[in-house]
Design a protein around this motif. Structure first.
Motif, PDB file in Angstrom:
ATOM      1  N   THR A   2       0.840  -1.194   0.000  1.00 32.04           N
ATOM      2  CA  THR A   2       0.000   0.000   0.000  1.00 32.04           C
ATOM      3  C   THR A   2       0.873   1.242   0.000  1.00 32.04           C
ATOM      4  OG1 THR A   2      -0.140   0.072   2.401  1.00 32.04           O
ATOM      5  CG2 THR A   2      -1.846  -1.167   1.252  1.00 32.04           C
ATOM      6  N   TRP A  76      -8.631   4.719  -1.164  1.00 34.07           N
ATOM      7  CA  TRP A  76      -8.440   3.275  -1.109  1.00 34.07           C
ATOM      8  C   TRP A  76      -7.825   2.771  -2.413  1.00 34.07           C
ATOM      9  CZ3 TRP A  76     -10.447  -0.757  -4.013  1.00 34.07           C
ATOM     10  CH2 TRP A  76     -10.225  -2.037  -3.496  1.00 34.07           C
ATOM     11  N   ARG A  79      -4.185   3.957  -2.619  1.00 35.98           N
ATOM     12  CA  ARG A  79      -3.320   3.203  -1.701  1.00 35.98           C
ATOM     13  C   ARG A  79      -3.002   1.817  -2.241  1.00 35.98           C
ATOM     14  NH1 ARG A  79      -3.704   4.189   4.435  1.00 35.98           N
ATOM     15  NH2 ARG A  79      -2.899   2.098   4.296  1.00 35.98           N
ATOM     16  N   ASP A  80      -3.919   1.303  -3.065  1.00 35.00           N
ATOM     17  CA  ASP A  80      -3.724  -0.005  -3.684  1.00 35.00           C
ATOM     18  C   ASP A  80      -2.780   0.084  -4.888  1.00 35.00           C
ATOM     19  OD1 ASP A  80      -4.346  -2.773  -3.636  1.00 35.00           O
ATOM     20  OD2 ASP A  80      -5.795  -2.502  -5.253  1.00 35.00           O
ATOM     21  N   CYS A 138     -18.602  -1.021  -3.474  1.00 40.50           N
ATOM     22  CA  CYS A 138     -17.835  -0.608  -2.293  1.00 40.50           C
ATOM     23  C   CYS A 138     -17.827  -1.688  -1.218  1.00 40.50           C
ATOM     24  CB  CYS A 138     -18.367   0.703  -1.718  1.00 40.50           C
ATOM     25  SG  CYS A 138     -17.981   2.130  -2.759  1.00 40.50           S
ATOM     26  N   ARG A 141     -14.831  -3.516  -1.606  1.00 40.90           N
ATOM     27  CA  ARG A 141     -13.624  -2.688  -1.650  1.00 40.90           C
ATOM     28  C   ARG A 141     -13.394  -2.021  -0.299  1.00 40.90           C
ATOM     29  NH1 ARG A 141     -15.669  -3.446  -6.460  1.00 40.90           N
ATOM     30  NH2 ARG A 141     -14.471  -3.180  -8.360  1.00 40.90           N
ATOM     31  N   ILE A 142     -14.140  -0.962  -0.049  1.00 38.37           N
ATOM     32  CA  ILE A 142     -14.035  -0.252   1.228  1.00 38.37           C
ATOM     33  C   ILE A 142     -15.448   0.117   1.646  1.00 38.37           C
ATOM     34  CG2 ILE A 142     -13.446   1.933   0.063  1.00 38.37           C
ATOM     35  CD1 ILE A 142     -11.721   2.418   2.726  1.00 38.37           C
TER      36      ILE A 142
END
Length: 170
Positions: A2, A76, A79-80, A138, A141-142
């Motif tokens: 990340t 997110w 960061r990936d 989502c 995912r987050i």
């Protein structure tokens, strides 16, 4: 691995998202000007239609949540290590549909007559589908990004009944 985006990039993206929702809100305000006290004031409405003063505060909170949701998802994705994600595409589409509904519903009436209400109803129904789709994406995912739009989903479901009421009663 990340990678947290730089603070400067995070601020830039947050500012862009906030400006986008402010632009949508401003466009909606301009589109309703002159019509809320015009044809809309005279239109037959459903009994659960709220006073006009409710819309501004509700939308202000919802737009902030929409911007935060987009930021949370974007962060997110970044960061990936990726530049884009299909959920971001759905997010942008729902923003565009949101931006389109108010001008179609309010200002469109002076151009298309009652057909504008039908077009707006289709737009809001597609918007509902997009928000549900976004929330579903989502969830894998987050989750926080999706849950931030739960109040928005409830509101647009409610708003769709107001739109349908205008169509049915007028």
């Amino acid at each position: 691995m990340t990678r947290t985006p730089s603070l400067a990039r995070q601020i830039l993206v947050a500012a862009v998202l906030l400006l986008a929702v402010v632009a949508i809100a401003a466009g909606g305000s301009l589109a309703t000007a002159g019509f809320v006290d015009g044809w809309y004031a005279d239109a037959e409405k459903v009994p659960w239609n709220p006073p006009n003063a409710v819309f501004g505060p509700v939308w202000s909170v919802l737009y902030l949540m929409i911007a935060i949701s987009g930021f949370v998802l974007w962060r997110w994705v970044a960061r990936d290590g990726r530049r884009w994600d299909p959920a971001l595409t759905v997010y942008v589409v729902q923003l565009a549909l949101n931006a389109a509904w108010t001008p179609i519903f309010f200002a469109g009436y002076s151009v298309m007559g009652e057909a504008a209400w039908w077009v707006a109803l289709v737009v809001i129904l597609v918007l509902i589908v997009c928000v549900i789709w976004y929330m579903g994406l989502c969830a894998t995912r987050i989750k926080a990004a999706g849950w931030l739009l739960a109040p928005y989903l409830v509101w647009i479901l409610y708003a769709s009944t107001l739109n349908a009421g205008i169509v049915a009663l007028n």
